[in-house]
Design an enzyme around this catalytic site. Structure first.
Site, PDB file in Angstrom:
ATOM      1  N   ARG A 168       5.925  59.884  19.325  1.00 44.17           N
ATOM      2  CA  ARG A 168       5.756  60.984  20.282  1.00 44.17           C
ATOM      3  C   ARG A 168       4.765  60.679  21.391  1.00 44.17           C
ATOM      4  O   ARG A 168       5.026  60.922  22.555  1.00 44.17           O
ATOM      5  CB  ARG A 168       5.262  62.251  19.574  1.00 44.17           C
ATOM      6  CG  ARG A 168       6.351  63.113  19.024  1.00 44.17           C
ATOM      7  CD  ARG A 168       5.862  63.793  17.760  1.00 44.17           C
ATOM      8  NE  ARG A 168       5.657  62.767  16.754  1.00 44.17           N
ATOM      9  CZ  ARG A 168       6.597  62.373  15.910  1.00 44.17           C
ATOM     10  NH1 ARG A 168       7.758  62.953  15.901  1.00 44.17           N
ATOM     11  NH2 ARG A 168       6.377  61.400  15.032  1.00 44.17           N
ATOM     12  N   THR A 169       3.586  60.174  21.024  1.00 46.35           N
ATOM     13  CA  THR A 169       2.545  60.009  22.042  1.00 46.35           C
ATOM     14  C   THR A 169       2.997  58.981  23.070  1.00 46.35           C
ATOM     15  O   THR A 169       2.969  59.238  24.281  1.00 46.35           O
ATOM     16  CB  THR A 169       1.208  59.602  21.377  1.00 46.35           C
ATOM     17  OG1 THR A 169       0.906  60.581  20.378  1.00 46.35           O
ATOM     18  CG2 THR A 169       0.079  59.545  22.389  1.00 46.35           C
TER      19      THR A 169
ATOM     20  N   LYS B 129      -3.676  36.742  19.408  1.00 49.84           N
ATOM     21  CA  LYS B 129      -4.400  35.475  19.633  1.00 49.84           C
ATOM     22  C   LYS B 129      -5.914  35.724  19.657  1.00 49.84           C
ATOM     23  O   LYS B 129      -6.681  34.852  20.038  1.00 49.84           O
ATOM     24  CB  LYS B 129      -3.962  34.859  20.960  1.00 49.84           C
ATOM     25  CG  LYS B 129      -2.487  34.507  21.039  1.00 49.84           C
ATOM     26  CD  LYS B 129      -2.169  33.927  22.411  1.00 49.84           C
ATOM     27  CE  LYS B 129      -0.691  33.681  22.564  1.00 49.84           C
ATOM     28  NZ  LYS B 129      -0.341  33.352  23.966  1.00 49.84           N
TER      29      LYS B 129
ATOM     30  N   ARG C 280      -4.078  53.561  22.658  1.00 47.20           N
ATOM     31  CA  ARG C 280      -4.169  53.974  21.243  1.00 47.20           C
ATOM     32  C   ARG C 280      -4.662  52.771  20.452  1.00 47.20           C
ATOM     33  O   ARG C 280      -4.148  51.650  20.624  1.00 47.20           O
ATOM     34  CB  ARG C 280      -2.823  54.428  20.705  1.00 47.20           C
ATOM     35  CG  ARG C 280      -2.878  54.543  19.181  1.00 47.20           C
ATOM     36  CD  ARG C 280      -1.720  55.245  18.608  1.00 47.20           C
ATOM     37  NE  ARG C 280      -1.776  56.674  18.908  1.00 47.20           N
ATOM     38  CZ  ARG C 280      -0.971  57.580  18.356  1.00 47.20           C
ATOM     39  NH1 ARG C 280      -0.060  57.203  17.486  1.00 47.20           N
ATOM     40  NH2 ARG C 280      -1.073  58.852  18.671  1.00 47.20           N
TER      41      ARG C 280
ATOM     42  N   HIS D  32      -8.083  62.609  19.392  1.00 46.01           N
ATOM     43  CA  HIS D  32      -6.732  62.493  19.947  1.00 46.01           C
ATOM     44  C   HIS D  32      -6.642  63.627  20.966  1.00 46.01           C
ATOM     45  O   HIS D  32      -5.954  64.629  20.755  1.00 46.01           O
ATOM     46  CB  HIS D  32      -5.716  62.638  18.826  1.00 46.01           C
ATOM     47  CG  HIS D  32      -4.310  62.252  19.198  1.00 46.01           C
ATOM     48  ND1 HIS D  32      -3.913  61.972  20.494  1.00 46.01           N
ATOM     49  CD2 HIS D  32      -3.199  62.101  18.425  1.00 46.01           C
ATOM     50  CE1 HIS D  32      -2.622  61.675  20.494  1.00 46.01           C
ATOM     51  NE2 HIS D  32      -2.168  61.740  19.253  1.00 46.01           N
TER      52      HIS D  32
HETATM   53  C1  NCD Z   1      -0.881  61.967  15.036  1.00 50.98           C
HETATM   54  C2  NCD Z   1      -1.753  60.734  15.246  1.00 50.98           C
HETATM   55  O1  NCD Z   1      -1.275  59.637  15.573  1.00 50.98           O
HETATM   56  O2  NCD Z   1      -2.951  60.928  15.104  1.00 50.98           O
HETATM   57  N1  NCD Z   1       0.403  61.811  15.571  1.00 50.98           N
HETATM   58  C3  NCD Z   1       0.625  62.058  16.890  1.00 50.98           C
HETATM   59  O3  NCD Z   1       0.083  61.417  17.759  1.00 50.98           O
HETATM   60  N2  NCD Z   1       1.452  63.068  17.206  1.00 50.98           N
HETATM   61  C4  NCD Z   1      -0.885  62.481  13.658  1.00 50.98           C
HETATM   62  C5  NCD Z   1      -0.581  61.545  12.499  1.00 50.98           C
HETATM   63  O4  NCD Z   1      -0.370  60.345  12.659  1.00 50.98           O
HETATM   64  O5  NCD Z   1      -0.565  62.056  11.385  1.00 50.98           O
END
Ligand code: NCD
Length: 327
Positions: free
Chosen positions: A57-58, A85, A106, A134
């Site tokens: 999703r993100t 590397k 991320r 997040h």
């Molecule tokens: C979350 C995350 O990656 O922190 N997912 C997301 O980005 N929608 C929640 C999760 O991984 O449980």
């Protein structure tokens, strides 16, 4: 503070006025987010989507948000990059600044978004750093909550699941603390309860907070039930085995017997659908209280709005045809 030309690393950067201004932009961008109105606002701009951890999703909603605004997306995944590397986050940030105008990062390590931003010469958006924050997930969660409770202040929010390691919980909790008169209900086994720092934050901000270990005991008064996945990748298998007997599912029987008819069930997703997992059950899928898929869809207009605010090109009259990105 204004987001324009800054990195967005934590919800702490936003006050409620800027949050509602972002939501207003997101609302007017909904037809663009759905592809009903085309836009070339970000024509010529390049987003680097830098993901060192799995994401559906993100990553995809940032990608869609930028593309819907006419920008181009350049994606990076740790397994197919020089990270294997041994290249550092700092060097990657320096290099990506030469290839893009904005980056989303991320990373599995807490604090890495800050390090990346310190070494980048372009704005950086934290797409999740370890178990810390997040912030864009909190924006879309709050946007979804505001669709049912426009003021947000005064609501009761039950958090269930992994409140210790869930970064989505941490950011939403911090953001809700910015409002008034919130009742927090934290439902988790003791070993997965909220970090002490967040409990103190809620208390110092004048909110109420209750703790429970099972959902039957906590969700009766909740307006919002924010259910989450156990973040098994962030702790030791031994601990998981120890606490397994205290874990629970959020299922239709529990919701029907205990939750209000007007409650809304959110989840940042993914939910763990494997046999024996403890998460949100799919027997709630046809229950109108479950709004997690709408919540995920809201990620597109909210992230589109965030890009426009970070680039400082938000039109005052919602006329998205008269403004355009300039380097
Ligand atoms: C979350 C995350 O990656 O922190 N997912 C997301 O980005 N929608 C929640 C999760 O991984 O449980």
């Amino acid at each position: 503070m204004s987001l324009a030309n800054h990195s967005f690393l934590s919800v702490e950067q936003l006050d409620t006025a800027e949050l509602f201004s972002l939501f207003k932009t997101a609302k007017s961008l909904e037809p663009l987010a759905q592809g009903k109105v085309k836009s070339n606002l970000l024509s010529g701009a390049i987003l680097a989507n830098v993901f060192y951890e799995p994401s559906t999703r993100t990553r995809m909603s940032f990608d869609t948000a930028f593309a819907r605004l006419g920008g181009h997306v350049n994606s990076f995944s740790a397994t197919s990059s020089s990270a294997i590397k041994g290249e550092s986050v700092a060097d990657t940030a320096r290099m990506i600044s030469a290839y893009a105008d904005i980056a989303v990062l991320r990373h599995p390590v807490q604090g890495s978004a800050k390090i990346f931003a310190e070494h980048a010469s372009i704005p950086v958006v934290n797409g999740g750093d370890g178990d810390a924050e997040h912030p864009t997930q909190a924006l879309l969660d709050c946007y979804t909550i505001a669709q049912y409770h426009p003021e947000i202040s005064g609501i009761t929010v039950a958090f269930t699941g992994d409140l210790k390691y869930g970064r989505a919980v941490h950011s939403l909790f911090r953001l809700l603390c910015r409002f008034d008169d919130i009742t927090f209900i934290a439902i988790a086994p003791e070993q997965l309860q909220l970090p002490a720092e967040l409990i103190t934050l809620a208390e110092q901000s004048g909110h109420r907070i209750e703790f429970h270990s099972q959902p039957e005991d906590g969700i009766a008064h909740a307006d919002i039930i924010y259910s989450t996945r156990i973040q098994q990748e962030r702790f030791n298998v031994g601990i998981y085995e120890q606490i397994k007997s205290e874990l629970f599912n959020i299922n239709k029987a529990i919701i029907d017997a205990n939750a209000k008819a007007s409650a809304k069930i959110l989840h940042p997703l993914p939910r763990d659908a494997r046999a024996g997992a403890f998460d949100l059950s799919d027997d709630l899928d046809s229950d109108t209280r479950l709004v997690c898929f709408q919540q995920a869809a809201n990620g597109v207009p909210v992230r589109m709005a965030l890009f426009l605010h970070l680039f400082g090109i938000v039109p005052s009259n919602s006329d998205f045809t008269s403004v355009a990105w300039q380097h």
